[in-house]
Design a protein around this motif. Structure first.
Motif, short mmCIF file in Angstrom:
data_model
loop_
_atom_site.label_atom_id
_atom_site.label_comp_id
_atom_site.label_asym_id
_atom_site.label_seq_id
_atom_site.Cartn_x
_atom_site.Cartn_y
_atom_site.Cartn_z
N VAL A 292 -1.46 -6.88 -4.00
CA VAL A 292 -1.75 -5.47 -3.78
C VAL A 292 -1.55 -5.22 -2.29
CG1 VAL A 292 -3.47 -3.63 -3.96
CG2 VAL A 292 -3.53 -5.55 -5.58
N LEU A 293 -0.65 -4.30 -1.98
CA LEU A 293 -0.40 -3.91 -0.59
C LEU A 293 -1.06 -2.56 -0.34
CD1 LEU A 293 3.38 -4.80 -0.47
CD2 LEU A 293 1.51 -6.12 0.49
N LYS A 294 -1.62 -2.40 0.84
CA LYS A 294 -2.32 -1.15 1.19
C LYS A 294 -1.64 -0.51 2.39
CE LYS A 294 -6.11 -1.28 3.56
NZ LYS A 294 -7.45 -1.39 4.13
N GLU A 295 -1.39 0.79 2.26
CA GLU A 295 -0.86 1.59 3.37
C GLU A 295 -1.81 2.77 3.57
OE1 GLU A 295 3.09 2.83 2.32
OE2 GLU A 295 3.76 0.78 2.01
N GLN A 296 -2.31 2.92 4.76
CA GLN A 296 -3.22 4.02 5.06
C GLN A 296 -2.43 5.23 5.53
OE1 GLN A 296 -6.80 4.03 4.78
NE2 GLN A 296 -6.36 6.20 5.00
N GLY A 297 -2.48 6.32 4.77
CA GLY A 297 -1.84 7.56 5.17
C GLY A 297 -2.83 8.44 5.91
N GLU A 298 -2.41 9.66 6.23
CA GLU A 298 -3.29 10.60 6.92
C GLU A 298 -4.45 11.04 6.04
OE1 GLU A 298 -1.33 13.89 8.82
OE2 GLU A 298 0.34 12.60 9.41
N LYS A 299 -4.14 11.34 4.78
CA LYS A 299 -5.17 11.87 3.88
C LYS A 299 -5.41 10.99 2.67
CE LYS A 299 -4.19 16.67 5.02
NZ LYS A 299 -3.83 17.98 4.49
N GLU A 300 -4.61 9.95 2.50
CA GLU A 300 -4.73 9.13 1.30
C GLU A 300 -4.36 7.68 1.58
OE1 GLU A 300 -2.20 11.64 -0.90
OE2 GLU A 300 -0.38 10.75 -0.14
N ILE A 301 -4.71 6.85 0.65
CA ILE A 301 -4.40 5.42 0.72
C ILE A 301 -3.39 5.15 -0.38
CG2 ILE A 301 -5.32 3.08 0.50
CD1 ILE A 301 -8.10 4.35 1.25
N VAL A 302 -2.30 4.48 -0.02
CA VAL A 302 -1.28 4.12 -1.00
C VAL A 302 -1.39 2.63 -1.26
CG1 VAL A 302 1.18 4.03 -1.52
CG2 VAL A 302 0.24 5.97 -0.23
N LEU A 303 -1.57 2.28 -2.53
CA LEU A 303 -1.67 0.89 -2.95
C LEU A 303 -0.48 0.56 -3.84
CD1 LEU A 303 -5.35 1.42 -3.81
CD2 LEU A 303 -4.62 -0.14 -2.04
N LYS A 304 0.17 -0.56 -3.57
CA LYS A 304 1.31 -0.98 -4.36
C LYS A 304 0.99 -2.34 -4.96
CE LYS A 304 4.42 1.50 -1.33
NZ LYS A 304 5.49 1.42 -0.35
N CYS B 197 -13.02 -3.34 -3.22
CA CYS B 197 -11.62 -3.32 -2.80
C CYS B 197 -11.54 -3.43 -1.27
CB CYS B 197 -10.95 -2.04 -3.29
SG CYS B 197 -9.17 -2.09 -3.37
N SER B 198 -12.36 -2.68 -0.59
CA SER B 198 -12.40 -2.72 0.86
C SER B 198 -12.74 -4.13 1.36
CB SER B 198 -13.41 -1.71 1.38
OG SER B 198 -13.42 -1.68 2.77
N ASP B 199 -13.72 -4.77 0.72
CA ASP B 199 -14.11 -6.14 1.09
C ASP B 199 -12.98 -7.12 0.84
OD1 ASP B 199 -16.60 -5.14 1.79
OD2 ASP B 199 -17.60 -5.87 -0.05
N ALA B 200 -12.27 -6.95 -0.27
CA ALA B 200 -11.17 -7.86 -0.59
C ALA B 200 -10.04 -7.76 0.44
CB ALA B 200 -10.64 -7.58 -1.99
N PHE B 201 -9.76 -6.54 0.91
CA PHE B 201 -8.73 -6.38 1.94
C PHE B 201 -9.22 -6.90 3.29
CE2 PHE B 201 -6.79 -3.04 -0.80
CZ PHE B 201 -5.49 -3.54 -0.81
N GLY B 202 -10.48 -6.72 3.58
CA GLY B 202 -11.00 -7.12 4.90
C GLY B 202 -10.23 -6.39 5.98
N ASP B 203 -9.72 -7.15 6.96
CA ASP B 203 -8.92 -6.53 8.02
C ASP B 203 -7.42 -6.67 7.76
OD1 ASP B 203 -8.71 -9.24 8.45
OD2 ASP B 203 -9.08 -9.14 10.61
N LYS B 204 -7.06 -7.06 6.54
CA LYS B 204 -5.66 -7.24 6.15
C LYS B 204 -5.20 -6.06 5.31
CE LYS B 204 -5.64 -11.54 7.64
NZ LYS B 204 -5.57 -11.71 9.03
N ASN B 205 -3.91 -5.99 5.04
CA ASN B 205 -3.34 -4.94 4.20
C ASN B 205 -2.81 -5.50 2.89
OD1 ASN B 205 -3.85 -2.76 5.92
ND2 ASN B 205 -2.06 -3.28 7.15
N MET B 206 -3.24 -6.71 2.53
CA MET B 206 -2.76 -7.31 1.30
C MET B 206 -3.85 -8.15 0.64
SD MET B 206 0.45 -9.89 0.33
CE MET B 206 1.13 -9.80 1.91
#
Length: 178
Positions: A123-135, A165-174
């Motif tokens: 799961v990859l995370k990209e933080q947008g201005e108003k939303e979070i995109v997860l792939k 989900c936030s805990d699983a990402f930690g300071d990473k984006n994957m």
């Protein structure tokens, strides 16, 4: 004519066309074969060739009638709708949610996991201005992300993610599930 995300726009509109027409995999493969035959010299011919069952004409009509594109815009558009983009679109699912939970990712992976083809998922995370995109995509037996025809890919656009989900990402984006 087109903004920054030309390829994403092309992919999204192709997915919408596939869903509207309820195309099966054979029809999508036929479309890909026909796309391979298009060159800048014969785009106009393909646009004007109205035949029963001409999936290219149907796609161009969809772009013109439903999306308000002009024939010259479609020529530009086709530069961004290459074979790889079409293949990606065939495996693509998109969801918009207010809150995405880690359990949702786990359930999607479990529902679609094939132990003969997959060793895990990411799961990859990209933080947008108003939303979070997860792939979310699967990892092949070689531990590389799968992106071939038939391999699933989920994109989630969320307002926020839950604490797990936030805990699983930690300071990473994957996040990697193995």
């Amino acid at each position: 004519m087109f903004g920054k995300s030309n390829e994403k726009q092309a992919e999204k509109q192709f997915v919408e066309f596939v869903e509207n027409r309820k195309l099966d995999k054979d029809e999508i493969l036929s479309f890909i074969d026909k796309m391979k035959q298009i060159s800048p010299e014969n785009i106009r011919e393909a646009l004007l060739e109205k035949k029963s069952g001409n999936i290219l004409y149907d796609f161009f009509s969809f772009l013109i009638e439903k999306k308000g594109k002009k024939p010259e815009e479609i020529e530009e558009y086709l530069k961004h709708l290459d074979i790889d983009t079409i293949r990606a679109a065939c495996n693509y699912e998109e969801r918009k949610v207010a809150l995405f939970k880690l359990v949702d990712a786990i359930e999607w992976v479990q529902d679609h996991f094939d132990e003969k083809k997959h060793i895990g998922a990411c799961v990859l995370k990209e933080q947008g201005e108003k939303e979070i995109v997860l792939k979310i995509c699967f990892l092949g037996l070689d531990k590389k992300p799968l992106s071939n025809m038939g391999d699933l890919y989920l994109k989630v656009i969320a307002k926020s993610i839950d604490q797990d989900c936030s805990d699983a990402f930690g300071d990473k984006n994957m996040i990697v599930f193995e």
